[in-house]
Enzyme design. Structure first.
Site, PDB file in Angstrom:
ATOM      1  N   LYS A 225       0.860  -1.213  -0.120  1.00 19.03           N
ATOM      2  CA  LYS A 225      -0.174  -0.157   0.074  1.00 19.03           C
ATOM      3  C   LYS A 225       0.973   1.164   0.127  1.00 19.03           C
ATOM      4  O   LYS A 225       2.022   1.183   0.511  1.00 19.03           O
ATOM      5  CB  LYS A 225      -0.898   0.058   1.498  1.00 19.03           C
ATOM      6  CG  LYS A 225      -2.255   0.926   1.051  1.00 19.03           C
ATOM      7  CD  LYS A 225      -3.219   0.089   0.096  1.00 19.03           C
ATOM      8  CE  LYS A 225      -4.278   0.977   0.025  1.00 19.03           C
ATOM      9  NZ  LYS A 225      -5.517   0.352  -0.548  1.00 19.03           N
TER      10      LYS A 225
ATOM     11  N   ASP B 128      -6.693   4.394  -4.634  1.00 23.34           N
ATOM     12  CA  ASP B 128      -7.484   4.254  -3.392  1.00 23.34           C
ATOM     13  C   ASP B 128      -8.134   5.424  -3.182  1.00 23.34           C
ATOM     14  O   ASP B 128      -8.479   6.400  -4.226  1.00 23.34           O
ATOM     15  CB  ASP B 128      -6.648   3.767  -2.425  1.00 23.34           C
ATOM     16  CG  ASP B 128      -7.285   3.222  -0.998  1.00 23.34           C
ATOM     17  OD1 ASP B 128      -7.634   2.186  -1.009  1.00 23.34           O
ATOM     18  OD2 ASP B 128      -7.317   4.069   0.133  1.00 23.34           O
TER      19      ASP B 128
HETATM   20  P1  NDP Z   1     -13.014   7.778  -2.869  1.00 23.34           P
HETATM   21  O1  NDP Z   1     -11.627   8.449  -2.661  1.00 23.34           O
HETATM   22  O2  NDP Z   1     -13.418   7.521  -4.211  1.00 23.34           O
HETATM   23  O3  NDP Z   1     -13.896   7.810  -1.924  1.00 23.34           O
HETATM   24  C1  NDP Z   1     -14.141   8.114  -0.703  1.00 23.34           C
HETATM   25  C2  NDP Z   1     -15.471   8.358   0.031  1.00 23.34           C
HETATM   26  O4  NDP Z   1     -15.312   8.168   1.526  1.00 23.34           O
HETATM   27  C3  NDP Z   1     -15.748   9.920  -0.355  1.00 23.34           C
HETATM   28  O5  NDP Z   1     -17.062   9.836  -0.247  1.00 23.34           O
HETATM   29  C4  NDP Z   1     -14.952  10.726   0.754  1.00 23.34           C
HETATM   30  O6  NDP Z   1     -15.772  11.771   1.065  1.00 23.34           O
HETATM   31  C5  NDP Z   1     -15.356   9.396   2.200  1.00 23.34           C
HETATM   32  N1  NDP Z   1     -14.350   9.688   2.987  1.00 23.34           N
HETATM   33  C6  NDP Z   1     -13.013   9.810   2.908  1.00 23.34           C
HETATM   34  N2  NDP Z   1     -12.502  10.108   4.047  1.00 23.34           N
HETATM   35  C7  NDP Z   1     -13.256  10.234   4.715  1.00 23.34           C
HETATM   36  C8  NDP Z   1     -13.492  10.541   6.365  1.00 23.34           C
HETATM   37  N3  NDP Z   1     -12.626  10.565   6.978  1.00 23.34           N
HETATM   38  N4  NDP Z   1     -14.683  10.541   6.848  1.00 23.34           N
HETATM   39  C9  NDP Z   1     -15.997  10.592   5.953  1.00 23.34           C
HETATM   40  N5  NDP Z   1     -15.770  10.213   4.824  1.00 23.34           N
HETATM   41  C10 NDP Z   1     -14.563  10.170   4.271  1.00 23.34           C
HETATM   42  O7  NDP Z   1     -12.192   6.310  -2.244  1.00 23.34           O
HETATM   43  P2  NDP Z   1     -12.663   4.694  -2.524  1.00 23.34           P
HETATM   44  O8  NDP Z   1     -14.275   4.660  -2.951  1.00 23.34           O
HETATM   45  O9  NDP Z   1     -11.761   4.288  -3.600  1.00 23.34           O
HETATM   46  O10 NDP Z   1     -12.406   4.298  -1.288  1.00 23.34           O
HETATM   47  C11 NDP Z   1     -13.148   4.100  -0.111  1.00 23.34           C
HETATM   48  C12 NDP Z   1     -12.690   2.831   0.540  1.00 23.34           C
HETATM   49  O11 NDP Z   1     -12.859   1.599  -0.001  1.00 23.34           O
HETATM   50  C13 NDP Z   1     -11.435   2.981   1.358  1.00 23.34           C
HETATM   51  O12 NDP Z   1     -11.499   2.654   2.844  1.00 23.34           O
HETATM   52  C14 NDP Z   1     -10.494   2.309   0.467  1.00 23.34           C
HETATM   53  O13 NDP Z   1      -9.186   1.860   0.882  1.00 23.34           O
HETATM   54  C15 NDP Z   1     -11.517   1.161   0.211  1.00 23.34           C
HETATM   55  N6  NDP Z   1     -11.270   0.343  -0.998  1.00 23.34           N
HETATM   56  C16 NDP Z   1     -11.167   0.948  -2.216  1.00 23.34           C
HETATM   57  C17 NDP Z   1     -10.834   0.028  -3.313  1.00 23.34           C
HETATM   58  C18 NDP Z   1     -11.011   0.400  -4.666  1.00 23.34           C
HETATM   59  O14 NDP Z   1     -10.915  -0.132  -5.535  1.00 23.34           O
HETATM   60  N7  NDP Z   1     -11.128   2.097  -4.922  1.00 23.34           N
HETATM   61  C19 NDP Z   1     -10.521  -1.269  -3.284  1.00 23.34           C
HETATM   62  C20 NDP Z   1     -10.812  -2.049  -1.793  1.00 23.34           C
HETATM   63  C21 NDP Z   1     -10.940  -1.048  -0.755  1.00 23.34           C
HETATM   64  P3  NDP Z   1     -15.160  13.086   0.577  1.00 23.34           P
HETATM   65  O15 NDP Z   1     -15.263  13.278  -0.944  1.00 23.34           O
HETATM   66  O16 NDP Z   1     -15.724  14.135   1.313  1.00 23.34           O
HETATM   67  O17 NDP Z   1     -13.372  13.035   0.895  1.00 23.34           O
END
Ligand code: NDP
Length: 450
Positions: free
Chosen positions: A130, A170
């Site tokens: 990571k 991510d």
């Molecule tokens: P994105 O950046 O596309 O989206 C993240 C989302 O979560 C946004 O809506 C963001 O809001 C919100 N968010 C982030 N940090 C916080 C916080 N501290 N408090 C509240 N809301 C928060 O990321 P992903 O969708 O790619 O990833 C989401 C999760 O899934 C993570 O845990 C990631 O590790 C996991 N994941 C992702 C994969 C992938 O293929 N993308 C694969 C496997 C796991 P805002 O826009 O306001 O920041």
């Protein structure tokens, strides 16, 4: 605690905390795994003799470096970036890059450690890693993001390679960032190669990669429900987040006949009691993927929905909860509220979204609780398929990739059943941890003392 390995777990965790001070997220991720793995390891002396758990919780290496870049005002800015190459026993390192102000070595070590077991669960030959930086893409112009990505890749390229380490996206790293990173890698190396996954379709990307984590999460959830003679059809679902994982989890849940009533971002959550239908989802995608706007704008367009500043959606009574935003977004209190409101299933789209005490409540209540390393493995699985297509210089059809994804999620579910059955219920946490562990541990034992 009735766990037979209780004193071993305590001893192990004391040592880990001492060796890795000030890394609470890493401690939490390891504790969750060790609590279910220790009894299994104690029954298999060869894993103990080979110190497999001790070795598996120590990353192969961590690279940390300065990223200097220039903002639109001509000011010099400095961030810190990392690549945690955790374990390559079963294949080249693989795992995403995260750009978020909360990125620390502890966060990336927790994610890298989880990634090792998750990648093993997919059945594909991928090690775990990571990386990321404490850079906040929010409010930055495209040009600033480009300069940051180019500067980061100028150093990162020394440490990655198609047979060494293949990063992906991510939080904060989506199609735009991957494109800038890939362009810079190609320029520096003068080679067109599958060095990153999540690439655009015009330059080596895979169909369904964008949707894979969200779709995979729903496929896993459907498998769990089917196992009990039930399905997502007609279920009410709460989703958190509105990023890559959340948007495509909502899409697939809709496809399977569920009603999704919430989404969120870091400013708060929206509750739409009528459900987010396909038209509303298109609006949400445009809002988040194109305009990078705040989620309250959804309620301006759809007044039947309400916005709750600073709140997570776990107070809404639902059948299924899908945390798809970030770590520790379900507190113990949230877990209790979900259970009190009769939640049947919690499926973790995000990594480690539930605090340990909340996870324990879900396991004790014997609901269908799918842990992240099983539920969200679809993203990295399709990344693995993207690598295969790059190596073969082929592009598989949407249907081919989606079918492979469904099969992989089904296989992961089966592995969880194999190791997690407990009387008439299934402990998916134990199942996923043991199933992911065995393949990596066997490879490590076979290599001898390396
Ligand atoms: P994105 O950046 O596309 O989206 C993240 C989302 O979560 C946004 O809506 C963001 O809001 C919100 N968010 C982030 N940090 C916080 C916080 N501290 N408090 C509240 N809301 C928060 O990321 P992903 O969708 O790619 O990833 C989401 C999760 O899934 C993570 O845990 C990631 O590790 C996991 N994941 C992702 C994969 C992938 O293929 N993308 C694969 C496997 C796991 P805002 O826009 O306001 O920041």
């Amino acid at each position: 605690m009735s766990n037979p390995g209780h004193s071993e777990i305590k001893k192990f965790m004391n040592g880990l905390v001492k060796r890795n001070p000030h890394e609470p997220e890493f401690h939490q991720a390891v504790r969750e795994v060790v609590e279910s793995l220790m009894p299994f390891v104690m029954e298999h002396q060869h894993y103990r003799d080979a110190q497999v758990l001790e070795r598996m919780t120590e990353p192969d290496r961590i690279v940390s470096f300065r990223v200097t870049w220039e903002d639109d005002q001509g000011c010099i800015r400095v961030n810190r970036a990392y690549r945690v190459q955790f374990n390559n026993s079963i294949g080249p390192y693989k795992g995403g890059l995260r750009f978020h102000p909360t990125v620390t070595q502890s966060v990336l070590k927790f994610l890298g450690f989880e990634q090792v077991l998750k990648n093993s669960l997919t059945g594909l030959p991928m090690g775990g890693a990571k990386g990321g930086a404490n850079f906040n893409p929010k409010g930055k112009s495209d040009r600033e993001v480009m300069r940051f990505c180019q500067s980061l890749m100028t150093e990162l390229q020394r440490h990655i390679g198609e047979d060494t380490d293949v990063p992906a996206g991510d939080i904060g790293v989506g199609a735009r960032e991957i494109s800038y990173l890939f362009g810079q890698y190609k320029r520096l190396e003068n080679r067109f190669t599958g060095i990153l996954t999540g690439k655009g379709l015009a330059f080596g990307g895979s169909l369904v990669r964008k949707e894979a984590t969200g779709y995979g999460c729903i496929y896993f959830c459907e498998n769990m429900l089917n196992q009990c003679g039930d399905s997502l059809q007609g279920k009410t679902v709460a989703v958190s987040g509105s990023g890559n994982v959340a948007l495509y989890a909502i899409e697939k849940a809709q496809d399977l006949g569920a009603k999704v009533v919430s989404a969120s971002d870091s400013s708060g959550s929206i509750h739409d009691p009528d459900g987010i239908d396909p038209e509303k989802l298109d609006f949400l995608k445009e809002l988040k993927e194109v305009h990078r706007a705040r989620i309250h704008e959804y309620t301006e367009r759809y007044p039947g929905a309400s916005f709750h500043a600073g709140e997570r959606p776990w107070g809404i009574p639902v059948d299924v909860a899908l945390p798809c935003a970030t770590q520790n977004e379900i507190s113990e209190e949230d877990a209790k509220r979900l259970l009190d409101n009769g939640v049947q299933s919690v499926c973790e789209g995000a990594n480690m979204p539930t605090v340990l005490a909340g996870a324990k409540r879900f396991v004790d209540a014997k609901i269908l609780y799918g842990p992240a390393k099983a539920v969200n493995a679809g993203g990295v699985a399709v990344s693995g398929l993207e690598q295969s297509q790059n190596a073969l210089r082929l592009l598989w059809s949407r249907n081919e990739v989606d079918t492979k994804l469904q099969t992989i999620m089904q296989d992961i579910h089966k592995k969880c059943l194999e190791y997690g059955r407990n009387g008439d219920s299934v402990n998916y946490v134990t199942g996923a941890n043991i199933a992911g562990f065995i393949k990596v541990a066997d490879a490590m034992v076979a290599y001898g003392a390396v």
